[in-house]
Scaffold this motif. Structure first.
Motif, short mmCIF file in Angstrom:
data_model
loop_
_atom_site.label_atom_id
_atom_site.label_comp_id
_atom_site.label_asym_id
_atom_site.label_seq_id
_atom_site.Cartn_x
_atom_site.Cartn_y
_atom_site.Cartn_z
N ARG A 178 -28.51 -37.52 -27.54
CA ARG A 178 -28.32 -36.75 -26.07
C ARG A 178 -27.20 -35.96 -25.98
O ARG A 178 -26.99 -35.36 -25.14
N ALA A 179 -26.34 -35.70 -27.05
CA ALA A 179 -25.10 -34.90 -26.99
C ALA A 179 -25.34 -33.37 -27.03
O ALA A 179 -24.50 -32.76 -26.69
N HIS A 180 -26.19 -33.20 -27.94
CA HIS A 180 -26.87 -31.71 -28.22
C HIS A 180 -28.05 -31.49 -27.48
O HIS A 180 -29.16 -32.23 -27.62
N THR A 181 -28.15 -30.29 -26.82
CA THR A 181 -29.34 -29.93 -26.36
C THR A 181 -29.49 -28.21 -26.46
O THR A 181 -28.81 -27.40 -26.15
N PHE A 182 -30.93 -28.00 -26.86
CA PHE A 182 -31.43 -26.54 -27.01
C PHE A 182 -32.42 -26.49 -26.21
O PHE A 182 -33.55 -27.27 -25.90
N THR A 183 -32.58 -25.50 -25.23
CA THR A 183 -33.40 -24.90 -24.16
C THR A 183 -33.77 -23.73 -24.29
O THR A 183 -32.95 -22.81 -24.54
N TYR A 184 -35.08 -23.47 -24.37
CA TYR A 184 -35.76 -21.94 -24.26
C TYR A 184 -36.10 -21.90 -22.77
O TYR A 184 -37.06 -22.84 -22.57
N THR A 185 -35.93 -20.76 -22.17
CA THR A 185 -36.20 -20.63 -20.60
C THR A 185 -36.81 -19.17 -20.55
O THR A 185 -36.34 -18.08 -20.88
N ALA A 186 -38.08 -19.01 -19.90
CA ALA A 186 -38.66 -17.75 -19.76
C ALA A 186 -38.94 -17.96 -18.06
O ALA A 186 -39.40 -18.75 -17.69
N VAL A 187 -38.50 -16.76 -17.53
CA VAL A 187 -38.45 -16.96 -15.97
C VAL A 187 -38.62 -15.49 -15.48
O VAL A 187 -38.01 -14.55 -16.06
N LEU A 188 -39.66 -15.37 -14.30
CA LEU A 188 -39.51 -14.11 -13.70
C LEU A 188 -38.90 -14.24 -12.41
O LEU A 188 -39.14 -15.06 -11.65
N ARG A 189 -37.78 -13.22 -12.37
CA ARG A 189 -36.94 -13.17 -11.20
C ARG A 189 -37.12 -12.14 -10.15
O ARG A 189 -37.23 -11.07 -10.62
N ASP A 190 -37.26 -12.48 -9.07
CA ASP A 190 -37.44 -11.31 -8.01
C ASP A 190 -36.02 -11.48 -7.17
O ASP A 190 -35.85 -12.61 -6.50
N LEU A 191 -35.32 -10.30 -7.03
CA LEU A 191 -34.09 -10.09 -6.00
C LEU A 191 -34.42 -9.36 -4.89
O LEU A 191 -35.17 -8.31 -4.91
N LEU A 192 -34.15 -10.03 -3.52
CA LEU A 192 -34.69 -9.44 -2.46
C LEU A 192 -33.67 -9.14 -1.49
O LEU A 192 -32.80 -10.24 -0.95
N PRO A 193 -33.28 -8.21 -1.45
CA PRO A 193 -32.06 -7.58 -0.64
C PRO A 193 -32.35 -7.53 1.09
O PRO A 193 -33.31 -7.65 1.24
N VAL A 194 -31.18 -7.98 1.60
CA VAL A 194 -31.14 -7.99 3.18
C VAL A 194 -31.05 -6.50 3.55
O VAL A 194 -30.22 -5.83 3.44
N THR A 195 -32.34 -6.08 4.13
CA THR A 195 -32.16 -4.61 4.68
C THR A 195 -32.48 -4.42 6.19
O THR A 195 -32.52 -3.40 6.93
N ARG A 223 -19.83 -34.57 -24.33
CA ARG A 223 -19.18 -35.78 -24.85
C ARG A 223 -18.55 -36.36 -23.61
O ARG A 223 -17.54 -36.00 -22.96
N ASP A 224 -19.35 -37.41 -23.33
CA ASP A 224 -18.87 -38.14 -21.98
C ASP A 224 -18.34 -39.40 -22.36
O ASP A 224 -18.97 -40.28 -22.62
N ARG A 225 -17.07 -39.54 -22.20
CA ARG A 225 -16.25 -40.91 -22.21
C ARG A 225 -15.93 -41.34 -21.00
O ARG A 225 -14.98 -42.27 -20.88
#
Length: 459
Positions: A178-195, A223-225
């Motif tokens: 568990r020292a090495h991790t590979f992650t693939y992420t696919a995400v749809l993001r909406d940014l909603l401004p304050v108007t 690497r957690d000691r």
């Protein structure tokens, strides 16, 4: 221990929800052993592999008599993990309390895979729903992995005049240790401004892409000691993270960060501990990145607002700056203030004038000295402790020569004192921070409380 054996017979004890077929392959080495010493070696290896599957709280092996001459028997005794339901109160990086509930089912449907469902809420705006399917093995190999689906809504109206909504999935593959991790992420993001309201979103927010599809590959090394010791007296921690976004979608950048921690015991008698943490990161936009530059370097695009670095507050373990509000340090963009009759003169004077928009590079460091709280803490124990700290950090709008030269002269500095209480999930602390060096656009927050948990990567 070179005696030959004619056969080793393995019996499974304690399997209730998990089929014996799921673990049979892990003990093949025991069955094939022809010498007694070899059989003992294989028993040890099999127990180690079975424990690593993550679906048992304990696995042990007991020797029994065989069914023939020079044969032996082995009882593999399993204690399966039980379904777990949890309900907890948590604190986010802004110090806001919230609730979280989760349900986990190890060995879902009798297989080794696990299922976890969780839901959390912070106030009325921040919510998160998540479903995770865990696999202890992939293609017969011991590579722990998980597939995660999530829906998240977060409110950054106060620091940055926008809200965000995320819908996506992520697949993670880890090394056996568990020292090495590979992650693939696919995400749809909406940014909603304050108007609406008195304070309106700044141009930096309004000119960002309102909807982006992000497809990214991330590598993380740890690497957690130090481990999960409530009050570590020595040890070190290193966390590295690198991300490539642009394998599809319209968020394109290279991003990397590093987190380090070192702990020393200064005095055995006083149980005085010195803790040093440091963190730095940088992001570089690729061609076609998601945000135009409107305030600096108009000749190139910017990393998207939702992918930038933010520091401040105390909950973010490696990017904490006591005395400063969470995510309210560094680059800003001027907000629009509603004119009368939409707002009164007093409301316009009181309204916050800036959006904090994060940056493409940052660095932060903290030194903390702690000791047991008199009359309540104990030397060598894990009770409440008192501490003093000094922090420094800065965020750069973009990574270029001029900004790097200005990094140290414009760095924020603060001192802090407080009381901390180690808990199984992290450290709860109440502190007072005094900014010694700040920008006029930074938001101060002297009295702070938070639950601090070690995790890698800048905000």
């Amino acid at each position: 221990m070179q005696a030959e054996v004619n056969g080793v017979y393995v019996n499974f004890v304690g399997l209730r929800r998990i089929s014996y077929k799921c673990v049979e392959k892990e003990v093949e080495g025991i069955k094939n052993a022809k010498r007694l010493d070899r059989a003992f070696e294989e028993i040890h290896r099999s127990v180690t592999r079975l424990k690593a599957l993550g679906v048992f709280t304990d696995v042990s092996a007991h020797l029994t008599g065989g069914v023939g001459p020079n044969s032996m028997g082995v009882n593999m005794i399993f204690e399966e993990k039980l379904p777990k339901r949890e309900f907890s109160i948590r604190i986010d990086e802004s110090g806001r309390p919230g609730i979280e509930g989760s349900f986990s089912q190890p060995a879902f449907l009798g297989n080794l895979q696990g299922l976890e469902l969780s839901a959390g809420a912070m106030g009325r705006q921040d919510t998160e729903l998540q479903a995770q399917w865990s696999f202890p093995k992939i293609l017969g190999r011991h590579f722990p992995s998980d597939l995660r689906f999530f829906v998240t809504h977060r409110d950054f109206s106060v620091p940055s005049s926008f809200k965000e909504a995320l819908k996506g999935a992520a697949f993670s593959l880890r090394s056996p240790d568990r020292a090495h991790t590979f992650t693939y992420t696919a995400v749809l993001r909406d940014l909603l401004p304050v108007t609406g309201g008195v304070r309106r979103a700044s141009n930096e927010v309004l000119h960002s892409r309102m909807r982006t599809a992000k497809s990214a590959l991330t590598y993380a090394y740890v690497r957690d000691r130090i481990g999960k010791v409530p009050v570590p007296r020595e040890g070190s921690f290193i966390g590295l993270k690198a991300e490539v976004a642009g394998l599809g979608g319209d968020a394109r950048h290279l991003k990397a960060s590093a987190d380090v921690e070192r702990v020393w015991l200064l005095s055995n008698e006083l149980d005085m501990v010195l803790n040093l943490t440091g963190s730095l990161g940088a992001a570089v936009p690729l061609k076609g990145a998601g945000a135009p530059a409107i305030s600096a370097a108009p000749d190139r695009e910017r990393v998207h607002l939702q992918d930038r670095f933010f520091i401040g507050g105390v909950s973010s373990y490696f990017t904490a700056l006591r005395g400063f509000a969470s995510r309210r340090v560094g680059p800003t963009s001027q907000c629009r203030i509603a004119e009368e009759p939409e707002s009164t003169h007093a409301e316009r004077i009181k309204a916050k004038r800036f959006d904090h928009v994060g940056g493409e590079a940052f660095a932060a460091a903290t030194a903390t000295v702690s000791a047991p709280l008199p009359y309540l803490g104990s030397v060598g124990g894990s009770g409440p402790r008192m501490f003093v700290s000094a922090s420094a950090g800065n965020v750069l709008p973009q990574l270029n020569r001029d900004n790097v030269r200005a990094f140290l002269p414009s760095a924020r500095v603060s001192l802090g004192v407080g009381i901390s209480m180690p808990l199984p999930v992290g450290t709860f602390e109440f502190s007072y921070g005094l900014p010694l060096k700040a920008s006029s656009s930074d938001d101060k927050d002297n009295w702070q409380f938070a639950l601090r948990v070690r995790s890698i990567g800048g905000d």
